[in-house]
Design a protein around this motif. Structure first.
Motif, mmCIF file in Angstrom:
data_model
loop_
_atom_site.group_PDB
_atom_site.id
_atom_site.type_symbol
_atom_site.label_atom_id
_atom_site.label_comp_id
_atom_site.label_asym_id
_atom_site.label_seq_id
_atom_site.Cartn_x
_atom_site.Cartn_y
_atom_site.Cartn_z
ATOM 1 N N ALA A 1 -3.320 9.054 1.489
ATOM 2 C CA ALA A 1 -3.670 7.640 1.621
ATOM 3 C C ALA A 1 -3.509 7.315 3.108
ATOM 4 N N VAL A 2 -4.425 6.496 3.641
ATOM 5 C CA VAL A 2 -4.497 6.316 5.099
ATOM 6 C C VAL A 2 -4.406 4.837 5.477
ATOM 7 N N ARG B 1 0.900 11.454 -0.375
ATOM 8 C CA ARG B 1 1.351 11.384 1.023
ATOM 9 C C ARG B 1 0.575 10.265 1.728
ATOM 10 N N VAL B 2 1.275 9.580 2.641
ATOM 11 C CA VAL B 2 0.617 8.460 3.330
ATOM 12 C C VAL B 2 0.691 8.689 4.844
ATOM 13 N N VAL B 3 -0.451 8.505 5.520
ATOM 14 C CA VAL B 3 -0.473 8.681 6.976
ATOM 15 C C VAL B 3 -0.889 7.378 7.658
ATOM 16 N N GLY C 1 10.015 8.503 2.954
ATOM 17 C CA GLY C 1 10.731 9.700 3.439
ATOM 18 C C GLY C 1 9.783 10.658 4.139
ATOM 19 N N SER C 2 9.897 11.954 3.788
ATOM 20 C CA SER C 2 9.098 12.954 4.496
ATOM 21 C C SER C 2 7.635 12.976 4.050
ATOM 22 N N ASN C 3 7.285 12.188 3.016
ATOM 23 C CA ASN C 3 5.868 12.090 2.621
ATOM 24 C C ASN C 3 5.065 11.218 3.587
ATOM 25 N N ALA C 4 5.778 10.557 4.514
ATOM 26 C CA ALA C 4 5.101 9.693 5.491
ATOM 27 C C ALA C 4 4.759 10.479 6.744
ATOM 28 N N MET C 5 3.579 10.167 7.285
ATOM 29 C CA MET C 5 3.186 10.803 8.545
ATOM 30 C C MET C 5 2.685 9.735 9.521
ATOM 31 N N PHE C 6 3.007 9.919 10.795
ATOM 32 C CA PHE C 6 2.453 9.065 11.860
ATOM 33 C C PHE C 6 1.580 9.949 12.731
ATOM 34 N N TYR C 7 0.347 9.545 12.914
ATOM 35 C CA TYR C 7 -0.613 10.345 13.677
ATOM 36 C C TYR C 7 -1.121 9.418 14.795
ATOM 37 N N LEU C 8 -0.449 9.521 15.966
ATOM 38 C CA LEU C 8 -0.598 8.486 16.997
ATOM 39 C C LEU C 8 -1.693 8.842 18.004
ATOM 40 N N PHE D 1 0.841 -1.202 0.000
ATOM 41 C CA PHE D 1 0.000 0.000 0.000
ATOM 42 C C PHE D 1 0.879 1.256 0.000
ATOM 43 N N ALA D 2 1.898 1.253 0.878
ATOM 44 C CA ALA D 2 2.789 2.420 0.973
ATOM 45 C C ALA D 2 3.567 2.595 -0.336
ATOM 46 N N ARG D 3 4.035 1.471 -0.898
ATOM 47 C CA ARG D 3 4.806 1.557 -2.152
ATOM 48 C C ARG D 3 3.951 2.113 -3.284
ATOM 49 N N ASP D 4 2.728 1.535 -3.422
ATOM 50 C CA ASP D 4 1.821 1.962 -4.512
ATOM 51 C C ASP D 4 1.539 3.456 -4.444
ATOM 52 N N HIS D 5 1.123 3.904 -3.276
ATOM 53 C CA HIS D 5 0.751 5.324 -3.160
ATOM 54 C C HIS D 5 1.972 6.222 -3.194
ATOM 55 N N GLY D 6 3.049 5.755 -2.576
ATOM 56 C CA GLY D 6 4.293 6.533 -2.553
ATOM 57 C C GLY D 6 4.818 6.761 -3.961
#
Ligand code: PMT
Length: 297
Positions: free
Chosen positions: A57-58, A14-16, A148-155, A4-9
């Motif tokens: 993408a979530v 951006r993926v969260v 990289g920086s396109n990734a976000m963690f929203y904990l 999922f991360a690879r496809d959208h990346g």
């Protein structure tokens, strides 16, 4: 999660990763009893909708049976009350009809849900126990490393700080005939530390800080920023968490609130949180790009 991360990346999306809901900590190996907490998953599931609207993408890492994007709006409904039987020429003599008036705003919600499904931008992943959560968070961080920086963690999950190691847990149900229960629990290591330092050092990381005493909230949020060196803490107090949060960074503090009038109109605090966070993520990506260009020149 990696696919999922690879496809959208690879499309530059951006993926969260959103964590949502409480964790369950077993007290026995063949679990009858466990320690739980209050989190309903409303913050995480509502936030997922606004991130999807913003084009992200979530990956929605949520506690089994906690609130889920879109359907969360109807969790207090008994679905049998939303249906009615009408006579028909079917073999059963009846057909089932939905009573639309029982499901407020259902047309808009269903339209948004269907278009989100078609876009393939939501990946739900479930956890139940604390140890499920910890393993899945690490796996997600590994999956996100190419972003990289396109990734976000929203904990936003409420993760237990205490647990009983498997080696110290009784196998069978604790007997009440043995008298009052006394347990000693070990501290769960804070996952923020390896996440920020080792697993996803280029990602944009948002943790949450929950307190019941408002007077220590900001100080605790600042302490978390200093300890883990991540980008943002969203600070909230248990009783007012639906209408007021403070977004804390090393350089500023933004107070976000929903007035009574806005609440009446259906405005949710998560809409304001996501708007603020997306802007900060954009400048974070921009600053990193500038730094890497400067180092190339
Ligand atoms: O689900 P709702 O009912 O809508 O409620 C939303 C919420 C109040 C749960 C949410 O807004 C919130 O504040 N979530 C974090 C609650 C919490 O666990 O706070 P904390 O101060 O104990 O932890 C701070 C941070 O450390 C959290 O981001 C957590 O993900 C992280 N943590 C916690 C424990 C642990 N072992 N490792 C961690 O990394």
């Amino acid at each position: 999660m990696a696919e999922f991360a690879r496809d959208h990346g690879s499309r530059g999306t951006r993926v969260v990763l959103i964590t949502s809901g409480g964790t369950k900590v077993p007290l026995e190996s063949r679990t009858v009893r466990f320690l739980d907490n209050f989190s309903s998953g409303r913050r995480g599931s509502a936030s997922a909708e606004y991130f999807l609207r913003a084009g992200y993408a979530v990956i929605f890492l949520h506690r089994h049976r906690s609130m889920y994007p879109y359907s969360r709006r109807y969790t207090s409904h008994n679905w049998l009350d939303t249906l009615r039987l009408v006579p028909s020429s079917d073999a059963s003599g009846h057909q089932v009809q939905v009573q639309q008036s029982q499901l407020p705003d259902i047309v808009r919600v269903l339209q948004e849900y269907s278009s989100m499904k078609e876009s393939g931008r939501l990946l739900p992943v479930e956890f139940n126990t604390l140890s499920d959560y910890l393993h899945l968070l690490q796996a997600a961080a590994q999956a996100f490393s190419p972003l990289g920086s396109n990734a976000m963690f929203y904990l936003a999950a409420a993760v237990s700080d205490f647990y009983i190691p498997a080696s110290e847990m009784p196998e069978h149900k604790i007997q009440s005939s043995s008298g009052p229960l006394q347990i000693t629990m070990k501290m769960v290591p804070k996952m923020l530390s390896p996440l920020v330092k080792e697993w996803a050092p280029k990602a944009f990381v948002i943790s949450f800080k929950l307190e019941t005493d408002p007077s220590i909230l900001i100080e605790r949020a600042r302490k978390a920023l200093a300890t883990y060196s991540h980008q943002v803490v969203v600070a909230n107090v248990l009783d007012s968490r639906r209408s007021y949060v403070v977004v804390v960074t090393n350089t500023d503090e933004a107070n976000l609130s929903v007035s009574e009038e806005e609440e009446r109109l259906g405005v949710e605090i998560e809409e304001k949180i996501i708007e603020d966070i997306v802007t900060r993520h954009t400048s974070f990506i921009g600053n990193l790009d500038e730094k890497s260009n400067a180092s190339k020149n």
